[in-house]
Design an enzyme around this catalytic site. Structure first.
Site, PDB file in Angstrom:
ATOM      1  N   TYR A 232     -15.404  33.118  45.895  1.00 18.60           N
ATOM      2  CA  TYR A 232     -14.776  31.901  45.380  1.00 18.60           C
ATOM      3  C   TYR A 232     -13.603  32.184  44.451  1.00 18.60           C
ATOM      4  O   TYR A 232     -12.626  31.436  44.421  1.00 18.60           O
ATOM      5  CB  TYR A 232     -15.806  31.050  44.626  1.00 18.60           C
TER       6      TYR A 232
ATOM      7  N   GLU B   9     -12.133   6.131   5.091  1.00 15.87           N
ATOM      8  CA  GLU B   9     -11.773   6.852   6.314  1.00 15.87           C
ATOM      9  C   GLU B   9     -13.082   7.239   7.006  1.00 15.87           C
ATOM     10  O   GLU B   9     -13.545   8.371   6.927  1.00 15.87           O
ATOM     11  CB  GLU B   9     -10.925   8.076   5.962  1.00 15.87           C
TER      12      GLU B   9
ATOM     13  N   ARG C  19     -10.889  32.803  47.054  1.00 10.41           N
ATOM     14  CA  ARG C  19     -10.670  31.727  48.009  1.00 10.41           C
ATOM     15  C   ARG C  19     -10.351  30.393  47.331  1.00 10.41           C
ATOM     16  O   ARG C  19      -9.582  29.578  47.854  1.00 10.41           O
ATOM     17  CB  ARG C  19     -11.922  31.564  48.877  1.00 10.41           C
TER      18      ARG C  19
ATOM     19  N   PHE D 293      -1.595   7.105  12.005  1.00  9.63           N
ATOM     20  CA  PHE D 293      -1.820   8.472  11.523  1.00  9.63           C
ATOM     21  C   PHE D 293      -3.060   9.120  12.121  1.00  9.63           C
ATOM     22  O   PHE D 293      -3.285  10.312  11.939  1.00  9.63           O
ATOM     23  CB  PHE D 293      -1.961   8.461   9.997  1.00  9.63           C
TER      24      PHE D 293
ATOM     25  N   TYR E 101       0.832  -1.208   0.000  1.00  7.68           N
ATOM     26  CA  TYR E 101       0.000   0.000   0.000  1.00  7.68           C
ATOM     27  C   TYR E 101       0.866   1.257   0.000  1.00  7.68           C
ATOM     28  O   TYR E 101       1.804   1.386   0.781  1.00  7.68           O
ATOM     29  CB  TYR E 101      -0.921   0.019   1.222  1.00  7.68           C
TER      30      TYR E 101
ATOM     31  N   HIS F 151      -3.361  16.026  -3.333  1.00  5.37           N
ATOM     32  CA  HIS F 151      -3.675  16.204  -1.909  1.00  5.37           C
ATOM     33  C   HIS F 151      -3.411  17.635  -1.427  1.00  5.37           C
ATOM     34  O   HIS F 151      -3.743  17.968  -0.288  1.00  5.37           O
ATOM     35  CB  HIS F 151      -2.864  15.221  -1.070  1.00  5.37           C
TER      36      HIS F 151
ATOM     37  N   ASN G  77       1.962  11.766   5.492  1.00  5.50           N
ATOM     38  CA  ASN G  77       1.096  10.978   6.363  1.00  5.50           C
ATOM     39  C   ASN G  77       1.552  11.091   7.803  1.00  5.50           C
ATOM     40  O   ASN G  77       2.567  10.523   8.194  1.00  5.50           O
ATOM     41  CB  ASN G  77       1.120   9.503   5.920  1.00  5.50           C
TER      42      ASN G  77
END
Length: 599
Positions: A330, A464, A333, A379, A99, A129, A242
């Site tokens: 608060y 994905e 404190r 990834f 792959y 990409h 990646n």
């Protein structure tokens, strides 16, 4: 005609006066393909950060982002990179199906690519990409992204060639920084879009920036800086794109800035407590030892070290020791309890981010020892995405508390000080709208702290089918932190202004030093003026850690000399003991590192 620059054999470098160059490779790497353009730089060891894929810290990454440091890959890491590459070459020679090396990507993983088209496959990967949008990353963020990518590749699990890695190192050292849009990653198969834009510039395509040329065509900028671009991408091109480096680079900055502002928030809270004449009883160690969260005890100790003690006495504190106030609000404190969990959150997130910085987040992953390449899911950005959402939620509480303390400072019914901390109220508005600014930033944070990582939209035709949305988690965590810095800057200014109305009384030495530092850049508010200028100046003080640097020596002095806790007489405690002092069980040995050690 361009002159060829000398190639330096790294094995002949003098150990004391180290030479760094963009062809600074171990002897087993073929230099012939790298001799066209070389840059030789002589650097002191203090200017170099050595990357091995195992030990990079957030602090070191912050330094690398400034552009004042270079990177060098260790010899051991180079060996790992070369061995992994040998395995990839062997697989390519045998034409095995792997792959990302001999197949398409994502949903095209089942498509086997013929050997004669592998080069085109890798180049198509980077170009297709590169689909990000939005404003580009700053030079600082791009340097961090580039450095993190080098660190990951240095682990030797990517299969990238040493020559390609060296060109990436050379680009960093010359500050040749590709144009990288800030939006477009879903943080699943790594930060594909931004890392692809990074690789695109290294290929000599798209836009690139350098100190010498500014923005320009990537190939022209590379030529200008004598940096050889990656004109032939060898498999696996996925090695360059990646990983979770965008999320992690921004996350490392976020966690560093969060830690810096959180420490200073404790100092600012102490100053406000002093101005509002609060009691220190709530910070006694006995209280926090029976709920011994690390951060809570740390904040209580800091407040004790800054407020009234024998080491650092306060005239303001002594002036109200017999007042009838029973309890503080608060936000005064409960500072140890609320600020404390913020510190603990930061520590937790820092651990996750540091691990992520030094992790192999590639796919596929090359394992040289077992001579195989495996496809998996390192990834996925869920780890950094989740903790950065958590960081934003945690750090926001500092602004939440601060805004309420600002309200108490400017409200004459709560503070006993002039309304809006200014003389001639009505003619002057003082801190009225500065408080509105703080309120608006806190309100924005309430939207920004909604977790990004709870969402997931399937991509790549369902391949994905779960994503982290970590890119947005990282970007908005930085935005939340910036708002926190600005709100605390407003509180710092308001508290210093409050001190003016308590004169001639003085506070403790460390808090007087803080007041003097602020007054060195922002004068007291006598009449109305443009407040944004003051807020920006105070914010810069905090971002540069000047407040912390100012009080740190005083806190160390307290640690060294204060052997007893001092309690100012107060109706907040009911006791049969007539002594106003209690033995201090020193819960820590050092105020430097934030760790708690019993002695």
């Amino acid at each position: 005609m361009e002159k060829s620059r000398p190639v330096l054999d790294p094995l002949t470098r003098h150990s004391k006066d180290r030479i760094l160059s963009n062809i600074d490779l171990p002897a087993y790497i073929n230099f012939k393909s790298l001799t066209k353009k070389t840059v030789v730089r002589q650097l002191s060891l203090s200017e170099v950060v050595y990357l091995d894929g195992e030990s990079l810290t957030a602090d070191e990454l912050t330094k690398l982002g400034t552009g004042r440091y270079k990177i060098e890959v260790t010899a051991k890491a180079w060996m790992k990179v070369a061995k992994a590459r040998e395995l990839v070459d062997k697989i390519l020679k045998e034409q095995k199906v792997v792959y990302g090396i001999s197949t398409g990507f994502g949903n095209f993983a089942k498509v086997v690519i013929s050997p004669d088209k592998l080069k085109q496959l890798q180049e198509n990967l980077i170009r297709s990409h590169s689909a990000g949008v939005g404003e580009p990353l700053s030079q600082e963020h791009t340097r961090k992204l580039l450095a993190l990518r080098v660190n990951t590749l240095s682990k030797g699990y990517s299969g990238i060639s040493p020559g390609t890695l060296q060109r990436v190192v050379a680009a960093f050292n010359a500050s040749c920084l590709p144009w990288i849009p800030s939006k477009g990653t879903v943080g699943a198969s790594g930060d594909l879009a931004p890392l692809s834009h990074l690789a695109l510039g290294l290929m000599g395509e798209g836009k690139m920036w350098s100190p010498k040329s500014g923005w320009g065509d990537a190939q022209v900028v590379s030529d200008c800086m004598y940096v050889q671009y990656v004109c032939i991408l060898d498999p696996p091109g996925l090695a360059l794109i990646n990983g979770t480096q965008l999320i992690t680079a921004l996350g490392a900055e976020a966690v560093e800035r969060a830690g810096n502002i959180a420490k200073q928030a404790d100092v600012i809270a102490a100053l406000t407590i002093e101005v509002l004449k609060g009691t220190t009883t709530a910070f006694e160690s006995a209280i926090h030892n029976i709920r011994p969260h690390r951060g809570q005890r740390e904040v209580a100790w800091r407040l004790r070290s800054l407020l009234h003690s024998e080491t650092h006495p306060s005239e303001i504190s002594q002036s109200h020791r017999f007042c009838g106030k029973v309890q503080d609000a608060y936000t005064l404190r409960c500072c140890p309890q609320v600020h404390g969990i913020v510190h603990d959150t930061i520590d937790f997130v820092k651990g996750i981010i540091t691990t992520e910085m030094n992790s192999a987040t590639d796919n596929p992953i090359v394992f040289t020892e077992q001579q195989e390449i495996l496809s998996a899911g390192n990834f996925h950005g869920e780890y950094p995405a989740k903790v950065l959402d958590y960081l934003a939620i945690g750090i926001h509480e500092l602004a939440n508390m601060s805004e309420r303390r600002i309200e108490r400072l400017i409200n004459q019914d709560l503070s006993g000080l002039p309304a809006f901390l200014v003389k001639d109220g009505g003619l002057n508005s003082g801190f009225m709208i500065a408080h509105c600014t703080a309120a608006s930033l806190v309100s924005e944070n309430k939207v920004l702290t909604h977790p990004a990582s709870v969402d997931s939209l399937p991509t790549s035709a369902g391949q994905e089918d779960h994503v982290s949305m970590g890119g947005f988690a990282a970007r908005k965590s930085l935005q939340v932190i910036e708002h926190v810095e600005q709100v605390l800057a407003i509180e710092l200014l308001a508290a210093c202004q409050g001190i003016e109305f308590l004169r001639p009384l003085k506070t403790t030495a460390p808090l007087e030093a803080v007041h003097a530092l602020v007054r060195s850049i922002v004068p007291a508010l006598e009449t109305d003026r443009v407040m944004s200028v003051d807020i920006d100046a105070a914010t810069k003080l905090l971002q540069e850690e000047k407040i912390w640097e100012t009080v740190k020596p005083y806190m160390d002095d307290y640690e060294a000399h204060q052997l007893k806790e001092v309690r100012v007489a107060s109706p907040t405690a009911t006791t049969l003991n007539t002594s106003t002092r209690t033995k201090r069980k020193r819960p820590r040995t050092s105020s430097n590192n934030g760790t708690l050690k019993q002695t």
